[in-house]
Design an enzyme around this catalytic site. Structure first.
Site, short mmCIF file in Angstrom:
data_model
loop_
_atom_site.label_atom_id
_atom_site.label_comp_id
_atom_site.label_asym_id
_atom_site.label_seq_id
_atom_site.Cartn_x
_atom_site.Cartn_y
_atom_site.Cartn_z
CG ASP A 69 22.55 -49.66 23.89
OD1 ASP A 69 22.68 -48.65 24.38
OD2 ASP A 69 22.32 -49.90 23.09
CD GLU A 119 26.28 -46.45 25.03
OE1 GLU A 119 26.38 -46.71 24.25
OE2 GLU A 119 26.66 -48.25 25.48
CG ASP A 140 20.20 -51.56 20.24
OD1 ASP A 140 20.54 -50.67 19.89
OD2 ASP A 140 19.40 -52.35 18.88
#
Length: 196
Positions: free
Chosen positions: A12, A72, A147
């Site tokens: 992420d 992501e 996260d």
């Protein structure tokens, strides 16, 4: 490592906190190997943060030897400067993987949430809760920041989408659920009882 076993690194991206997580996939089962957050807020210089991302992702890859990277994709916000910085952080992580010939797949947040919860508008907390349930992660292993679980969600999303027998298009591919049942009776046995 057998062909049925693979390690997926999920990331992420972020310039303040970058989440990462690794899962080991054996056949149709996944288990958590590690997850964490790379904290970058103590570094004021953006370029130093990028160097720290490069160094830490390099270390993670060297330690766990992932076979694939699921990352992501940055979502479009109103702040252009934030988007540029986020894109750079993502690019650095991808560069480390590319240097080591690790295939990369990028997923938009909505697709990841859909894969994990069935709802593309799910909250980060709902995603984290579902991941904890799916992978049977203890409360002690769950991190307070989201996260890391966002990174874990990217890895699990990739596992789901690349392991789906209905998504395969070569060899013994199946075109519908009935074909899948006929070709995989041992994998389907017992499912009827579980769903009652």
């Amino acid at each position: 490592m057998s062909s049925a076993e693979r390690i997926i690194l999920g990331i992420d991206p972020g310039t303040i906190n970058m989440g990462y997580a690794l899962i080991r996939v054996v056949g149709q089962k996944a288990e958590l190997m590690a997850m964490g957050i790379i904290k970058l807020d103590k570094y004021q210089n953006h370029y130093i943060r990028l160097k720290k991302i490069f160094d830490r992702i390099s270390g993670i890859i060297d330690e766990f030897l992932p076979d694939e990277l699921a990352i992501e994709a940055p979502f479009y916000g109103k702040n252009v400067q934030s988007m540029l910085k986020l894109g750079r952080a993502q690019g650095v992580a991808m560069t480390v993987a590319l240097q080591r010939d690790i295939p990369i797949t990028e997923y938009v947040p909505r697709r990841i949430k859909q894969a994990i919860t069935g709802n593309g508008s799910a909250s980060k907390e709902q995603v984290a809760g579902m991941l904890q349930h799916i992978l049977k992660i203890s409360d002690e292993m769950m991190l307070s920041g989201l996260d890391a679980t966002d990174a874990l969600a990217a890895a699990v999303c990739h596992f789901y989408l690349t392991s789906n027998p209905l998504a395969k298009s070569s060899g013994g591919a199946v075109k519908n659920w009935n074909d899948f049942v006929k070709q995989n009776p041992s994998r389907v046995n017992g499912l009827a009882g579980k769903n009652k």
